[in-house]
Design a protein around this motif. Structure first.
Motif, short mmCIF file in Angstrom:
data_model
loop_
_atom_site.label_atom_id
_atom_site.label_comp_id
_atom_site.label_asym_id
_atom_site.label_seq_id
_atom_site.Cartn_x
_atom_site.Cartn_y
_atom_site.Cartn_z
N GLU A 109 -3.50 -0.72 -1.42
CA GLU A 109 -3.62 -1.09 -0.02
C GLU A 109 -2.44 -1.91 0.50
O GLU A 109 -2.01 -1.75 1.64
CB GLU A 109 -4.92 -1.88 0.17
CG GLU A 109 -5.36 -2.03 1.58
CD GLU A 109 -6.79 -2.57 1.66
OE1 GLU A 109 -7.49 -2.12 2.58
OE2 GLU A 109 -7.20 -3.39 0.83
N ASP A 110 -1.93 -2.80 -0.33
CA ASP A 110 -0.83 -3.67 0.11
C ASP A 110 -0.03 -4.13 -1.11
O ASP A 110 -0.34 -3.77 -2.23
CB ASP A 110 -1.37 -4.86 0.91
CG ASP A 110 -2.46 -5.64 0.17
OD1 ASP A 110 -2.65 -5.43 -1.04
OD2 ASP A 110 -3.12 -6.48 0.82
N ASN A 111 1.01 -4.91 -0.84
CA ASN A 111 1.81 -5.43 -1.94
C ASN A 111 1.94 -6.95 -1.85
O ASN A 111 1.43 -7.57 -0.92
CB ASN A 111 3.18 -4.72 -2.02
CG ASN A 111 3.98 -4.85 -0.74
OD1 ASN A 111 4.02 -5.91 -0.12
ND2 ASN A 111 4.63 -3.77 -0.35
N GLN A 112 2.60 -7.52 -2.82
CA GLN A 112 2.63 -8.98 -2.98
C GLN A 112 3.17 -9.73 -1.76
O GLN A 112 2.63 -10.74 -1.37
CB GLN A 112 3.45 -9.36 -4.23
CG GLN A 112 2.85 -8.86 -5.53
CD GLN A 112 1.54 -9.53 -5.88
OE1 GLN A 112 1.39 -10.73 -5.77
NE2 GLN A 112 0.56 -8.75 -6.31
N LEU A 113 4.24 -9.22 -1.16
CA LEU A 113 4.87 -9.94 -0.04
C LEU A 113 4.72 -9.23 1.30
O LEU A 113 5.44 -9.52 2.25
CB LEU A 113 6.36 -10.17 -0.33
CG LEU A 113 6.68 -11.08 -1.52
CD1 LEU A 113 8.18 -11.21 -1.71
CD2 LEU A 113 6.06 -12.46 -1.33
N ASP A 114 3.78 -8.28 1.38
CA ASP A 114 3.57 -7.50 2.60
C ASP A 114 4.84 -6.84 3.11
O ASP A 114 5.07 -6.75 4.31
CB ASP A 114 2.94 -8.38 3.71
CG ASP A 114 1.53 -8.81 3.36
OD1 ASP A 114 0.80 -7.98 2.78
OD2 ASP A 114 1.16 -9.96 3.66
N SER A 115 5.67 -6.35 2.19
CA SER A 115 6.88 -5.64 2.58
C SER A 115 6.55 -4.18 2.85
O SER A 115 5.43 -3.72 2.60
CB SER A 115 7.95 -5.78 1.49
OG SER A 115 7.49 -5.29 0.26
N GLU A 116 7.50 -3.42 3.37
CA GLU A 116 7.29 -2.03 3.76
C GLU A 116 7.14 -1.08 2.58
O GLU A 116 6.49 -0.05 2.69
CB GLU A 116 8.45 -1.55 4.64
CG GLU A 116 8.35 -1.99 6.08
CD GLU A 116 7.13 -1.42 6.81
OE1 GLU A 116 6.97 -0.19 6.85
OE2 GLU A 116 6.32 -2.22 7.30
N ILE A 117 7.76 -1.41 1.45
CA ILE A 117 7.76 -0.50 0.30
C ILE A 117 7.05 -1.17 -0.88
O ILE A 117 7.35 -2.30 -1.22
CB ILE A 117 9.19 -0.09 -0.10
CG1 ILE A 117 9.84 0.71 1.03
CG2 ILE A 117 9.19 0.71 -1.40
CD1 ILE A 117 11.27 1.08 0.77
N THR A 118 6.11 -0.44 -1.47
CA THR A 118 5.44 -0.88 -2.69
C THR A 118 6.08 -0.16 -3.86
O THR A 118 6.32 1.05 -3.79
CB THR A 118 3.93 -0.57 -2.63
OG1 THR A 118 3.36 -1.29 -1.54
CG2 THR A 118 3.24 -0.97 -3.91
N LYS A 119 6.35 -0.90 -4.93
CA LYS A 119 6.95 -0.32 -6.14
C LYS A 119 6.01 -0.51 -7.32
O LYS A 119 5.51 -1.60 -7.54
CB LYS A 119 8.29 -0.98 -6.44
CG LYS A 119 9.34 -0.74 -5.37
CD LYS A 119 10.65 -1.41 -5.71
CE LYS A 119 11.67 -1.19 -4.60
NZ LYS A 119 12.94 -1.89 -4.89
N VAL A 120 5.80 0.58 -8.08
CA VAL A 120 4.96 0.55 -9.27
C VAL A 120 5.80 1.06 -10.43
O VAL A 120 6.34 2.16 -10.38
CB VAL A 120 3.70 1.45 -9.10
CG1 VAL A 120 2.84 1.41 -10.35
CG2 VAL A 120 2.91 1.04 -7.87
N GLN A 121 5.90 0.24 -11.49
CA GLN A 121 6.67 0.65 -12.66
C GLN A 121 5.82 1.41 -13.68
O GLN A 121 6.30 2.29 -14.37
CB GLN A 121 7.29 -0.57 -13.33
CG GLN A 121 8.34 -1.24 -12.46
CD GLN A 121 8.70 -2.64 -12.93
OE1 GLN A 121 7.83 -3.40 -13.35
NE2 GLN A 121 9.96 -2.98 -12.84
#
Length: 176
Positions: free
Chosen positions: A141-153
């Protein structure tokens, strides 16, 4: 398998990678150059330089079917501290979900990832909700800093298979 990854597997559980039906795996809103295979496939998911990245916004919708019924115990999601996923809603056996209807269903469980769990630490799920799983849908749903791009390793699933009969492997008995 490295000693680090072996010790990360919860006691009594197995990495369910071999039970994923890769022909049916899909991810909505993934970047074409940073696709889901970077985070889920053996060999790729161990390379922190390869990531799954969202495209139009921070959300990702990942559908993972299994080639047999499993019991899901825990999930490990690894990502960068800033752009890594924050809220992941998990849905057991929900087919054909899209961004338009993902909020129409209650999730089987919701995982809120901290910078500590984003290092690949398995998060134990509500085991009773994941007993006869044929597919798993993960809504990031969202990412740590509410940035536009979520990255999953890396995405790793841990659990066990359910002892069932594989109907395709049964041999027909000839009438004599």
């Amino acid at each position: 398998m490295s000693a680090e990854s072996a010790s990360a597997i919860p006691r009594g559980q197995v990495d369910l990678l071999d039970f994923i039906d890769f022909s049916g795996v899909e991810c909505l809103n993934q970047s074409t150059s940073h696709s889901l295979s970077n985070a889920i496939k053996q060999g790729y998911r161990e390379d922190d330089g390869l990531t799954l990245e969202s495209d139009a916004d921070e959300q990702l919708l990942i559908h993972i079917p299994f080639n047999q019924v499993i019991k899901l115990h825990s999930i490990a999601i690894k990502g960068p501290e800033e752009d890594g996923p924050k809220t992941a809603k998990l849905f057991s056996n929900k087919e054909h979900m899209g961004f338009s209807n993902v909020n129409d269903y209650p999730p089987s469980d919701t995982v809120v990832l901290s910078p500590d769990t984003l290092k690949g630490k398995p998060v134990v799920l509500k085991y009773v909700k994941f007993q006869n799983v044929r597919s798993l849908t993960v809504f990031i749903e969202d990412n740590q800093l509410d940035s536009e791009i979520t990255k999953v390793q890396k995405i790793a699933l841990f659990g066990r298979t359910v002892e069932t009969t594989d109907m395709k492997s049964l041999k027909k008995i000839e009438d004599h």
